[in-house]
Design a protein around this motif. Structure first.
Motif, PDB file in Angstrom:
ATOM      1  N   MET A   1     -20.596   7.055  16.673  1.00  0.00           N
ATOM      2  CA  MET A   1     -20.954   6.609  15.675  1.00  0.00           C
ATOM      3  C   MET A   1     -19.527   5.661  15.962  1.00  0.00           C
ATOM      4  O   MET A   1     -18.447   6.408  16.057  1.00  0.00           O
ATOM      5  CB  MET A   1     -21.260   7.443  14.228  1.00  0.00           C
ATOM      6  N   ILE A   2     -19.920   4.957  15.509  1.00  0.00           N
ATOM      7  CA  ILE A   2     -18.286   3.856  15.126  1.00  0.00           C
ATOM      8  C   ILE A   2     -17.768   4.436  14.324  1.00  0.00           C
ATOM      9  O   ILE A   2     -18.356   4.550  12.841  1.00  0.00           O
ATOM     10  CB  ILE A   2     -18.983   2.551  15.503  1.00  0.00           C
ATOM     11  N   THR A   3     -16.177   4.189  13.716  1.00  0.00           N
ATOM     12  CA  THR A   3     -15.886   4.497  12.763  1.00  0.00           C
ATOM     13  C   THR A   3     -14.399   3.146  12.871  1.00  0.00           C
ATOM     14  O   THR A   3     -14.277   2.485  13.310  1.00  0.00           O
ATOM     15  CB  THR A   3     -15.580   5.494  12.870  1.00  0.00           C
ATOM     16  N   ASN A  43     -24.689   2.374   7.939  1.00  0.00           N
ATOM     17  CA  ASN A  43     -23.946   3.032   6.908  1.00  0.00           C
ATOM     18  C   ASN A  43     -22.336   2.512   7.061  1.00  0.00           C
ATOM     19  O   ASN A  43     -22.856   3.486   5.367  1.00  0.00           O
ATOM     20  CB  ASN A  43     -23.315   3.706   7.867  1.00  0.00           C
ATOM     21  N   SER A  44     -22.019   1.388   6.391  1.00  0.00           N
ATOM     22  CA  SER A  44     -21.421   1.215   5.928  1.00  0.00           C
ATOM     23  C   SER A  44     -21.879   0.521   3.937  1.00  0.00           C
ATOM     24  O   SER A  44     -20.758   0.560   4.004  1.00  0.00           O
ATOM     25  CB  SER A  44     -20.142   0.266   6.661  1.00  0.00           C
ATOM     26  N   SER A  51     -17.314   6.543   2.565  1.00  0.00           N
ATOM     27  CA  SER A  51     -16.928   7.194   2.199  1.00  0.00           C
ATOM     28  C   SER A  51     -16.582   9.086   3.310  1.00  0.00           C
ATOM     29  O   SER A  51     -15.299   9.019   3.510  1.00  0.00           O
ATOM     30  CB  SER A  51     -17.350   8.171   0.370  1.00  0.00           C
ATOM     31  N   LYS A  52     -18.022   9.563   3.319  1.00  0.00           N
ATOM     32  CA  LYS A  52     -17.542  10.031   3.686  1.00  0.00           C
ATOM     33  C   LYS A  52     -16.853  10.280   5.212  1.00  0.00           C
ATOM     34  O   LYS A  52     -15.602  10.627   6.032  1.00  0.00           O
ATOM     35  CB  LYS A  52     -19.163  10.862   4.086  1.00  0.00           C
ATOM     36  N   TYR A  53     -17.117   8.998   5.888  1.00  0.00           N
ATOM     37  CA  TYR A  53     -16.779   8.709   7.214  1.00  0.00           C
ATOM     38  C   TYR A  53     -15.478   7.824   7.455  1.00  0.00           C
ATOM     39  O   TYR A  53     -14.816   7.334   8.245  1.00  0.00           O
ATOM     40  CB  TYR A  53     -17.570   8.180   8.457  1.00  0.00           C
ATOM     41  N   GLY A  54     -15.649   6.778   5.768  1.00  0.00           N
ATOM     42  CA  GLY A  54     -13.873   6.480   5.785  1.00  0.00           C
ATOM     43  C   GLY A  54     -14.105   4.341   7.202  1.00  0.00           C
ATOM     44  O   GLY A  54     -13.800   4.458   6.945  1.00  0.00           O
ATOM     45  N   LEU A  55     -15.340   4.598   6.512  1.00  0.00           N
ATOM     46  CA  LEU A  55     -16.257   2.868   6.752  1.00  0.00           C
ATOM     47  C   LEU A  55     -15.887   2.529   6.239  1.00  0.00           C
ATOM     48  O   LEU A  55     -16.187   1.538   4.709  1.00  0.00           O
ATOM     49  CB  LEU A  55     -17.520   3.472   6.976  1.00  0.00           C
ATOM     50  N   ARG A  56     -15.162   0.813   6.294  1.00  0.00           N
ATOM     51  CA  ARG A  56     -15.009  -0.573   5.989  1.00  0.00           C
ATOM     52  C   ARG A  56     -16.867  -1.246   4.935  1.00  0.00           C
ATOM     53  O   ARG A  56     -16.973  -1.331   6.428  1.00  0.00           O
ATOM     54  CB  ARG A  56     -13.763  -0.958   5.782  1.00  0.00           C
ATOM     55  N   PRO A  57     -17.388  -1.178   4.552  1.00  0.00           N
ATOM     56  CA  PRO A  57     -18.267  -2.285   4.359  1.00  0.00           C
ATOM     57  C   PRO A  57     -17.986  -3.404   4.907  1.00  0.00           C
ATOM     58  O   PRO A  57     -17.271  -3.961   4.677  1.00  0.00           O
ATOM     59  CB  PRO A  57     -18.709  -2.007   2.554  1.00  0.00           C
ATOM     60  N   LEU A  73     -24.065  -8.286  18.929  1.00  0.00           N
ATOM     61  CA  LEU A  73     -23.498  -8.784  17.874  1.00  0.00           C
ATOM     62  C   LEU A  73     -24.889  -7.915  16.476  1.00  0.00           C
ATOM     63  O   LEU A  73     -26.011  -7.991  17.126  1.00  0.00           O
ATOM     64  CB  LEU A  73     -23.330 -10.207  17.061  1.00  0.00           C
ATOM     65  N   ALA A  74     -24.695  -7.973  15.196  1.00  0.00           N
ATOM     66  CA  ALA A  74     -25.043  -6.892  14.303  1.00  0.00           C
ATOM     67  C   ALA A  74     -25.756  -7.855  12.795  1.00  0.00           C
ATOM     68  O   ALA A  74     -24.233  -7.708  13.122  1.00  0.00           O
ATOM     69  CB  ALA A  74     -25.644  -5.110  15.027  1.00  0.00           C
ATOM     70  N   ILE A  75     -26.585  -7.553  12.128  1.00  0.00           N
ATOM     71  CA  ILE A  75     -26.183  -8.374  10.879  1.00  0.00           C
ATOM     72  C   ILE A  75     -26.851  -6.901  10.607  1.00  0.00           C
ATOM     73  O   ILE A  75     -28.208  -7.023  10.525  1.00  0.00           O
ATOM     74  CB  ILE A  75     -25.982  -9.770  10.634  1.00  0.00           C
ATOM     75  N   ASN A  76     -27.073  -6.613   8.791  1.00  0.00           N
ATOM     76  CA  ASN A  76     -27.474  -6.367   8.309  1.00  0.00           C
ATOM     77  C   ASN A  76     -26.746  -7.025   6.577  1.00  0.00           C
ATOM     78  O   ASN A  76     -25.949  -6.497   6.558  1.00  0.00           O
ATOM     79  CB  ASN A  76     -26.897  -4.734   7.706  1.00  0.00           C
ATOM     80  N   VAL A  77     -27.739  -8.023   5.650  1.00  0.00           N
ATOM     81  CA  VAL A  77     -27.519  -8.587   4.867  1.00  0.00           C
ATOM     82  C   VAL A  77     -28.870  -8.824   4.635  1.00  0.00           C
ATOM     83  O   VAL A  77     -29.935  -9.113   4.808  1.00  0.00           O
ATOM     84  CB  VAL A  77     -26.917  -9.812   5.299  1.00  0.00           C
ATOM     85  N   ILE A  78     -28.421  -9.493   3.183  1.00  0.00           N
ATOM     86  CA  ILE A  78     -29.932  -9.050   2.230  1.00  0.00           C
ATOM     87  C   ILE A  78     -29.041 -10.564   1.419  1.00  0.00           C
ATOM     88  O   ILE A  78     -28.187 -11.155   0.724  1.00  0.00           O
ATOM     89  CB  ILE A  78     -29.403  -8.210   1.223  1.00  0.00           C
ATOM     90  N   ASP A  79     -30.232 -11.821   1.562  1.00  0.00           N
ATOM     91  CA  ASP A  79     -30.262 -12.411   1.075  1.00  0.00           C
ATOM     92  C   ASP A  79     -30.753 -13.613  -0.652  1.00  0.00           C
ATOM     93  O   ASP A  79     -30.378 -12.037  -1.306  1.00  0.00           O
ATOM     94  CB  ASP A  79     -31.601 -14.094   1.294  1.00  0.00           C
ATOM     95  N   ASP A  80     -30.556 -14.608  -1.499  1.00  0.00           N
ATOM     96  CA  ASP A  80     -29.728 -14.353  -2.654  1.00  0.00           C
ATOM     97  C   ASP A  80     -31.456 -14.242  -3.550  1.00  0.00           C
ATOM     98  O   ASP A  80     -31.934 -13.846  -4.789  1.00  0.00           O
ATOM     99  CB  ASP A  80     -29.495 -15.675  -3.343  1.00  0.00           C
TER     100      ASP A  80
END
Length: 184
Positions: A1-3, A43-44, A51-57, A73-80
């Motif tokens: 897991m990336i931190t 996860n971020s 919070s558990k892993y100290g990930l910046r969103p 690359l990876a994206i995980n985003v919600i539009d308007d």
């Protein structure tokens, strides 16, 4: 897991390199790296896990940001409208874009940049991306608004470009003529 400790910061030479194409079909190692990029952004965005892993969103992450100079690359985003755009991509490329520009009124941030850099970052309002997914299948994405801005930010990382390279140094908040202002 990336931190957060795996994410390199501005000033690291890999962030200014042109990333290399990923050989297709992707190797098991490349698939694992790409999966982990998507896992980080998902996860971020979960307050408990972050919070558990100290990930910046974050809403996107590119392989050069974890010191892997490959086009992933990876994206995980919600539009308007509430639509989720969750993609893990190999060799993404902008194949067409709008003339119209867009920018975030709040400016952009980056997991590799630990400081606030004020200013408008002009981007295309709409882009069409060609890439390959985790299964090695070719995909074409048409994105607009916030998801389009996010993917352009991540593709910039594959080309050694940082978001603040686009900010007008003399006048960071100079209006961008005819551009779509996106509130976030």
């Amino acid at each position: 897991m990336i931190t957060m400790k795996d994410i390199i910061r501005e000033g690291h030479p890999t962030l200014r390199k042109m990333a290399e194409d990923v050989s297709l079909p992707p190797s098991a190692d490349d698939k694992e790296i790409l999966r982990s990029l998507l896992e980080y952004v998902v996860n971020s965005q979960d307050p408990e896990i972050a919070s558990k892993y100290g990930l910046r969103p974050g809403v996107g992450l590119a392989a050069p940001q974890i010191n892997v100079a490959k086009k992933m690359l990876a994206i995980n985003v919600i539009d308007d409208k509430g639509t989720l755009y969750s993609h893990a991509l190999f060799n993404p490329k902008i194949i067409s874009h709008s003339v119209e520009k867009a920018y975030l009124t709040s400016g952009e941030g980056c997991l590799s940049v630990d400081r606030h850099v004020p200013g408008f970052v002009p981007r295309y309002a709409r882009v069409t991306i060609k890439a390959w997914n985790l299964d090695g299948e070719e995909v074409k994405l048409r994105l607009k608004g916030f998801p389009a801005i996010v993917i352009q930010h991540e593709i910039d990382h594959l080309n050694g470009v940082m978001f603040y390279d686009h900010i007008n140094e003399e006048n960071p908040f100079q209006p961008i003529p005819g551009a779509l202002a996106i509130e976030r």
